[in-house]
Enzyme design. Sequence first.
Site, PDB file in Angstrom:
ATOM      1  N   GLU A  10      35.126  56.586  21.032  1.00 56.43           N
ATOM      2  CA  GLU A  10      33.833  56.019  20.640  1.00 56.43           C
ATOM      3  C   GLU A  10      32.762  56.270  21.692  1.00 56.43           C
ATOM      4  O   GLU A  10      31.639  56.666  21.353  1.00 56.43           O
ATOM      5  CB  GLU A  10      34.007  54.526  20.365  1.00 56.43           C
ATOM      6  CG  GLU A  10      34.763  54.258  19.076  1.00 56.43           C
ATOM      7  CD  GLU A  10      35.254  52.824  18.935  1.00 56.43           C
ATOM      8  OE1 GLU A  10      35.778  52.485  17.866  1.00 56.43           O
ATOM      9  OE2 GLU A  10      35.113  52.047  19.902  1.00 56.43           O
ATOM     10  N   VAL A  57      40.743  29.180  35.533  1.00 55.29           N
ATOM     11  CA  VAL A  57      42.048  28.542  35.737  1.00 55.29           C
ATOM     12  C   VAL A  57      42.733  29.219  36.912  1.00 55.29           C
ATOM     13  O   VAL A  57      42.908  30.437  36.921  1.00 55.29           O
ATOM     14  CB  VAL A  57      42.913  28.654  34.467  1.00 55.29           C
ATOM     15  CG1 VAL A  57      44.293  28.054  34.718  1.00 55.29           C
ATOM     16  CG2 VAL A  57      42.235  27.960  33.292  1.00 55.29           C
ATOM     17  N   GLY A  97      37.825  34.482  23.920  1.00 51.61           N
ATOM     18  CA  GLY A  97      37.817  35.714  23.142  1.00 51.61           C
ATOM     19  C   GLY A  97      38.116  35.434  21.680  1.00 51.61           C
ATOM     20  O   GLY A  97      38.008  34.303  21.202  1.00 51.61           O
ATOM     21  N   PHE A  98      38.528  36.457  20.960  1.00 51.27           N
ATOM     22  CA  PHE A  98      38.797  36.307  19.532  1.00 51.27           C
ATOM     23  C   PHE A  98      39.864  35.245  19.265  1.00 51.27           C
ATOM     24  O   PHE A  98      39.720  34.416  18.375  1.00 51.27           O
ATOM     25  CB  PHE A  98      39.241  37.650  18.934  1.00 51.27           C
ATOM     26  CG  PHE A  98      38.126  38.643  18.781  1.00 51.27           C
ATOM     27  CD1 PHE A  98      37.184  38.505  17.782  1.00 51.27           C
ATOM     28  CD2 PHE A  98      38.024  39.722  19.646  1.00 51.27           C
ATOM     29  CE1 PHE A  98      36.161  39.410  17.633  1.00 51.27           C
ATOM     30  CE2 PHE A  98      37.002  40.644  19.515  1.00 51.27           C
ATOM     31  CZ  PHE A  98      36.065  40.490  18.515  1.00 51.27           C
TER      32      PHE A  98
END
Length: 447
Positions: free
Chosen positions: A176, A84, A18-19
């Site tokens: 949104e 993992v 991710g980020f």
Amino acid sequence: MPAEADGGRRRVVVVGGGFGGLTVARELRRADAQVTLVDRTNHHLFQPLLYQVAAGGLSEGDCASAIRGHLRRHPNASVLMAEVTDLDVEGRRVILDRADPLDYDSLVVACGAETSYFGHDEWADTAFGLKTLRDAVALRERVVSAFEEAERTSDATVRDELLTFVVVGGGPTGVEIAGQLGILARSTLKRQFSRIDTSRARVILVDAGDRVVPAFSEKLSAKTARGLADLGVTVREHAMATAIDSGGLTIKTGDGEERIASRTVIWAAGVHAAALTEVLAQATGASTDRGGRIEVGSDCTVPGHPEISAIGDMVSHPGPDDKPLPGLATTAIQQAHHVARAIRRGKPGPDTPFRYLDKGALAVIGRGKAVCEIKGLKFSGRPAFAMYLGIHLTYLSGVRGRRLRVLGAWGAARFGTRESWVLEDELPDSDTASRDEGAPTREPAPR
């Protein structure tokens, strides 16, 4: 295996693409280390645009990009698509499901969060989350199917249920997607169907709190609610979901309970730290909070393990006011820079406090309007949307030309074009089934 067996280079394992995790891997490009990024998917997901994929405004490729592509010019980095399953902190090894264990000198865990139904996991069978690419595509299929099924049914009751969309949760994601569905029904699909009037579709946003987007000021929250109303969205505050099934949901209000019949319920009410967080906590003896987030020190390391750093949505990191830092992409990116700087200097992990810079909050209402709050400054309408657009295009990376493509798709969406408004599968065989039998159900989301 000691680091010397690999030519003396330190081994850095990053869990999560991710980020946060991707930023760490990219920032270690010039480090004297061998970096391995592990993720159970092969793509980096730009989550702020998921609602656009769900509404058909963007395609999957506009929202997700191959992790390998991001690291193609990083000779010291490799990518492993695996999950993992366990951690051997004493032996400093990461145990994988379908690959050999990975040894590490430094471990960075950034596994993120997943949808939380607050103890009602059975709701995942019928409610649509919006956390993964699969979630967004499944929701898009459901929304398209709802309009198509409504077009062909002769049962007025079934039609009303198909044309009722309920969003649970008044945070940025809920706002949104609700706003986008309002635009979809009243503008994008206008005059595309011959037997139904899409503008009569109902979009209902329910939230247990007293106002939407509570992270913003009361003034901006009120503007957000008015903006949603202008798009045809009904906002129901002080309404807590108590039951969700294939035929709709039940909400608890001040006057009692109320049933809303709907074939499409979207869950945007909460998240929980990913399951690997608990594995890490048990392996290290660290504690977790009510949201399942692992509690880390001020330097982003797991207490007692200076070689293990944890960042992003999975952690509870103390902020300046002793409250946990917000689970935002900008938070994860800043933490990633902090961790990467320390590893580049040859340390197993950071040993200085992380300093968080609050870059504010943004939420899109729709139709080129948004709300934005940065360091006490409040913006709304088109100026806020311009800021939203600029910031998101800045953080959007990947293959060459991606920003221009997404900008073009946004522009097309603004004028009603929907490149992704297609169904991949057939509709159900019968539209005359009973409400219980005819309502589509979902397989539980993968965990």
